[in-house]
Design a protein around this motif. Structure first.
Motif, PDB file in Angstrom:
ATOM      1  N   TYR A   1       0.828  -1.195   0.000  1.00 43.57           N
ATOM      2  CA  TYR A   1       0.000   0.000   0.000  1.00 43.57           C
ATOM      3  C   TYR A   1       0.867   1.251   0.000  1.00 43.57           C
ATOM      4  N   LEU A   2       0.266   2.332  -0.508  1.00 40.58           N
ATOM      5  CA  LEU A   2       0.920   3.632  -0.549  1.00 40.58           C
ATOM      6  C   LEU A   2      -0.093   4.696  -0.162  1.00 40.58           C
ATOM      7  N   SER A   3       0.405   5.817   0.305  1.00 43.84           N
ATOM      8  CA  SER A   3      -0.441   6.971   0.584  1.00 43.84           C
ATOM      9  C   SER A   3      -0.021   8.089  -0.361  1.00 43.84           C
ATOM     10  N   ILE A   4      -0.985   8.670  -1.073  1.00 40.44           N
ATOM     11  CA  ILE A   4      -0.651   9.695  -2.056  1.00 40.44           C
ATOM     12  C   ILE A   4      -1.682  10.824  -2.025  1.00 40.44           C
ATOM     13  N   SER A   5      -1.364  11.874  -2.737  1.00 43.81           N
ATOM     14  CA  SER A   5      -2.333  12.922  -3.054  1.00 43.81           C
ATOM     15  C   SER A   5      -2.235  13.142  -4.550  1.00 43.81           C
ATOM     16  N   ALA A   6      -3.206  12.589  -5.285  1.00 35.20           N
ATOM     17  CA  ALA A   6      -3.186  12.719  -6.743  1.00 35.20           C
ATOM     18  C   ALA A   6      -3.296  14.181  -7.163  1.00 35.20           C
ATOM     19  N   LYS A   7      -3.972  14.979  -6.317  1.00 32.27           N
ATOM     20  CA  LYS A   7      -4.179  16.390  -6.646  1.00 32.27           C
ATOM     21  C   LYS A   7      -2.888  17.193  -6.541  1.00 32.27           C
ATOM     22  N   SER A   8      -2.116  16.965  -5.464  1.00 31.23           N
ATOM     23  CA  SER A   8      -0.878  17.729  -5.268  1.00 31.23           C
ATOM     24  C   SER A   8       0.335  17.034  -5.887  1.00 31.23           C
ATOM     25  N   GLY A   9       0.195  15.734  -6.170  1.00 31.94           N
ATOM     26  CA  GLY A   9       1.311  14.978  -6.738  1.00 31.94           C
ATOM     27  C   GLY A   9       2.153  14.267  -5.699  1.00 31.94           C
ATOM     28  N   GLU A  10       1.843  14.448  -4.421  1.00 34.01           N
ATOM     29  CA  GLU A  10       2.598  13.780  -3.361  1.00 34.01           C
ATOM     30  C   GLU A  10       2.449  12.262  -3.477  1.00 34.01           C
ATOM     31  N   GLY A  11       3.560  11.556  -3.530  1.00 32.25           N
ATOM     32  CA  GLY A  11       3.542  10.100  -3.562  1.00 32.25           C
ATOM     33  C   GLY A  11       3.388   9.493  -4.944  1.00 32.25           C
ATOM     34  N   VAL A  12       3.148  10.306  -5.981  1.00 30.74           N
ATOM     35  CA  VAL A  12       2.943   9.760  -7.333  1.00 30.74           C
ATOM     36  C   VAL A  12       4.223   9.113  -7.854  1.00 30.74           C
ATOM     37  N   GLU A  13       5.388   9.707  -7.585  1.00 28.17           N
ATOM     38  CA  GLU A  13       6.658   9.109  -8.026  1.00 28.17           C
ATOM     39  C   GLU A  13       6.906   7.789  -7.305  1.00 28.17           C
ATOM     40  N   ASP A  14       6.506   7.704  -6.022  1.00 23.65           N
ATOM     41  CA  ASP A  14       6.636   6.439  -5.285  1.00 23.65           C
ATOM     42  C   ASP A  14       5.762   5.363  -5.932  1.00 23.65           C
ATOM     43  N   LEU A  15       4.600   5.763  -6.429  1.00 22.43           N
ATOM     44  CA  LEU A  15       3.706   4.828  -7.122  1.00 22.43           C
ATOM     45  C   LEU A  15       4.371   4.294  -8.383  1.00 22.43           C
ATOM     46  N   LYS A  16       5.008   5.171  -9.142  1.00 17.90           N
ATOM     47  CA  LYS A  16       5.700   4.734 -10.362  1.00 17.90           C
ATOM     48  C   LYS A  16       6.817   3.739 -10.030  1.00 17.90           C
ATOM     49  N   THR A  17       7.536   4.020  -8.949  1.00  9.39           N
ATOM     50  CA  THR A  17       8.611   3.113  -8.518  1.00  9.39           C
ATOM     51  C   THR A  17       8.054   1.750  -8.144  1.00  9.39           C
ATOM     52  N   GLN A  18       6.921   1.753  -7.439  1.00 10.52           N
ATOM     53  CA  GLN A  18       6.305   0.499  -7.022  1.00 10.52           C
ATOM     54  C   GLN A  18       5.839  -0.305  -8.228  1.00 10.52           C
ATOM     55  N   LEU A  19       5.299   0.372  -9.230  1.00 10.38           N
ATOM     56  CA  LEU A  19       4.858  -0.323 -10.448  1.00 10.38           C
ATOM     57  C   LEU A  19       6.036  -0.989 -11.144  1.00 10.38           C
ATOM     58  N   LEU A  20       7.181  -0.300 -11.177  1.00  6.88           N
ATOM     59  CA  LEU A  20       8.379  -0.890 -11.784  1.00  6.88           C
ATOM     60  C   LEU A  20       8.837  -2.125 -11.019  1.00  6.88           C
ATOM     61  N   ASN A  21       8.615  -2.128  -9.707  1.00  7.27           N
ATOM     62  CA  ASN A  21       9.019  -3.277  -8.890  1.00  7.27           C
ATOM     63  C   ASN A  21       8.219  -4.531  -9.237  1.00  7.27           C
ATOM     64  N   PHE A  22       7.032  -4.341  -9.826  1.00 11.86           N
ATOM     65  CA  PHE A  22       6.228  -5.496 -10.240  1.00 11.86           C
ATOM     66  C   PHE A  22       6.797  -6.169 -11.482  1.00 11.86           C
ATOM     67  N   VAL A  23       7.709  -5.478 -12.174  1.00  7.06           N
ATOM     68  CA  VAL A  23       8.285  -6.004 -13.413  1.00  7.06           C
ATOM     69  C   VAL A  23       9.719  -6.425 -13.142  1.00  7.06           C
ATOM     70  N   ASN A  24      10.042  -7.646 -13.513  1.00  3.96           N
ATOM     71  CA  ASN A  24      11.408  -8.129 -13.324  1.00  3.96           C
ATOM     72  C   ASN A  24      12.282  -7.621 -14.458  1.00  3.96           C
ATOM     73  N   THR A  25      12.994  -6.535 -14.226  1.00  2.71           N
ATOM     74  CA  THR A  25      13.849  -5.977 -15.270  1.00  2.71           C
ATOM     75  C   THR A  25      15.312  -6.388 -15.092  1.00  2.71           C
ATOM     76  N   GLY A  26      15.564  -7.295 -14.177  1.00  2.00           N
ATOM     77  CA  GLY A  26      16.942  -7.734 -13.947  1.00  2.00           C
ATOM     78  C   GLY A  26      17.568  -8.338 -15.185  1.00  2.00           C
TER      79      GLY A  26
END
Length: 471
Positions: free
Chosen positions: A370-395
């Motif tokens: 889970y993550l906590s964000i504010s879509a309106k202010s942009g807080e936490g949106v970059e953390d969301l992008k990082t988490q999405l990348l973690n779902f993909v095995n790019t090793g």
């Protein structure tokens, strides 16, 4: 189909542009171009020029000048197709393009079929079949990762690995076949210990390649991510924040989004396809009900699910908090194999104490991130992008390992792996050489299907029909 005539096609994208390239290939390509080319250098003939040279002049139809052009000459076998090739770089007017193409058609060229230049490259041994397919993937690549995989395959990384396995297996197959010729003497030419080691190694490589398809397929086609939740929790605002544009309509009215909205975003070279869905709730509105039904259809198609809820709306309300946990558990139970990311939105409205209380609530959902964000202010949106990348095995990408993205290759690898397992069982159970030889031949056949050493006209037709004309 006859593949020794001369073909012509537009090699650049159709439509007007600064420059267009028209490509000819075949035994008469240079002669035909020479007949209709008047060099700025008096007396120069294309047919007399060296390979890999460029010449300035005009394309003419009798005495009529069509355009001033640059003509590149590539003589066989040192060309893309392995035949004589001419590329005419003209001005990008659609009229000029058509005039030049029609001129060459009247002079004896034939319009190229989709992918026919690359097909001729394959037939003339310039590319193997997997490399030829990588050409189409390279043209279609729309992010760094898919481009990297296509380039690696086009350079022969995948086919080299397959060819090496096939060659080693073929050597042992020859020895097994030789034993059959001396069956009465009861001799063994193939060392069974070495053969067992080879089979183990082939099994390991095949398993790695097969497993890589899960990553390769999503990298090639993009990763669908469904954004779901109740109405008015900020799903459309989140989509807009991720894309950094006003893609979806946002309002305070619940049920504004009544149909799914999709758009793509590339994060660190990986393509993600975000799907903003209608809010999930009980409703009597017929149109909204259809949108909610589509929401569940999109969850089925998605590979990652984002469950979004309004952190401010549940703050201090234990009943609403419990309801959110129940809804999350329902999605987890219905789609147990899909990665689920829980996101608390609108945290910009919470005090520090309420944020800590929220974290305690989310921690109650076991096995979820889970993550906590504010879509309106942009807080936490970059953390969301990082988490999405973690779902993909790019090793594998970072290590430059071979990744399988082609469904046909994946199918052949599965079949080859099945045959190798049969050979492995035969070695362990002391099966006779003639029976193992059948399974070895089948495995070799499936290896050959990947690189094109074993093909059919139907297979080639299906593969190259998906190419663009001019390539």
């Amino acid at each position: 189909m006859i593949y020794n005539d001369t073909i012509v096609a537009l090699a650049t994208a159709s439509g007007a542009g600064a420059v267009a390239i028209i490509r000819l290939s075949g035994k008469d390509a240079i002669a035909l171009a020479s007949q209709n080319f008047k060099s700025v250098t008096h007396g120069k003939k294309l047919i007399d020029q060296n390979t890999h040279t460029i010449h300035l002049g005009h394309i003419v139809d009798d005495e009529r000048v069509i355009d001033q052009v640059l003509v590149s000459v590539f003589k066989n076998p040192n060309s893309y197709t392995g035949e004589d090739v001419v590329e005419v770089s003209c001005h990008g007017s659609v009229y000029i393009q058509q005039e030049i193409i029609q001129l060459f058609l009247r002079k004896g060229c034939r319009m190229a079929n989709p992918g026919e230049f690359t097909l001729r490259a394959f037939l003339n041994g310039k590319l193997d079949l997997s490399q030829a397919e990588a050409v189409a993937d390279l043209i279609a690549s729309d992010n760094e990762a898919s481009h990297q995989i296509a380039m690696q395959q086009m350079r022969g990384g995948f086919s080299t690995e397959i060819a090496k396995l096939r060659e080693e297996l073929l050597n042992f197959a020859s020895l097994i076949e030789l034993e059959l010729d001396f069956a009465e003497e009861d001799v063994e030419f193939a060392d069974r210990t070495q053969f067992k080691d080879l089979v183990e190694r082939i099994s390991f490589v095949l398993k790695r390649l097969i497993d890589s398809f899960a990553v390769g397929n999503v990298i090639k086609n993009g990763i669908p991510v469904a954004i779901v939740g109740e109405p008015n929790v900020g799903k459309s605002t989140l989509l807009n924040a991720l894309l950094n544009e006003e893609r979806a309509i946002v309002s305070d009215i619940a049920g504004t989004t009544r149909d799914t909205i999709e758009d793509e975003l590339v994060i660190n070279g990986i393509g993600f396809r975000f799907i903003d869905t209608a809010g999930i709730r009980d409703t009597k509105d017929v149109v909204e009900s259809i949108g909610i039904k589509k929401t569940f259809e999109k969850i089925e198609q998605a590979q990652v699910v984002i469950y979004l809820f309004d952190a401010d709306a549940i703050s201090g309300d234990d009943k609403k908090s419990e309801n959110i946990v129940v809804e999350i558990e329902k999605i987890k139970n219905k789609y147990p194999l899909k990665p689920l990311l829980i996101i608390a939105n609108k945290i910009d409205k919470l005090t520090e104490d309420k944020r800590q209380s929220l974290n305690s609530t989310l921690s109650a959902v076991e096995g979820s991130q889970y993550l906590s964000i504010s879509a309106k202010s942009g807080e936490g949106v970059e953390d969301l992008k990082t988490q999405l990348l973690n779902f993909v095995n790019t090793g594998a990408l970072k290590n430059n390992e071979t990744i399988v993205t082609n469904t046909r290759h994946y199918d052949s690898l599965l079949k080859a792996f099945e045959e190798i397992q049969k050979v492995k069982y035969g070695l362990e159970s002391g099966l006779s050489g003639d029976l193992m030889a059948i399974d070895i031949r089948q495995a070799l056949c499936h290896f050959g299907e990947i690189t094109g050493e074993i093909t059919s006209d139907d297979l080639l037709g299906n593969i190259f029909a998906n190419f663009c004309i001019g390539k």
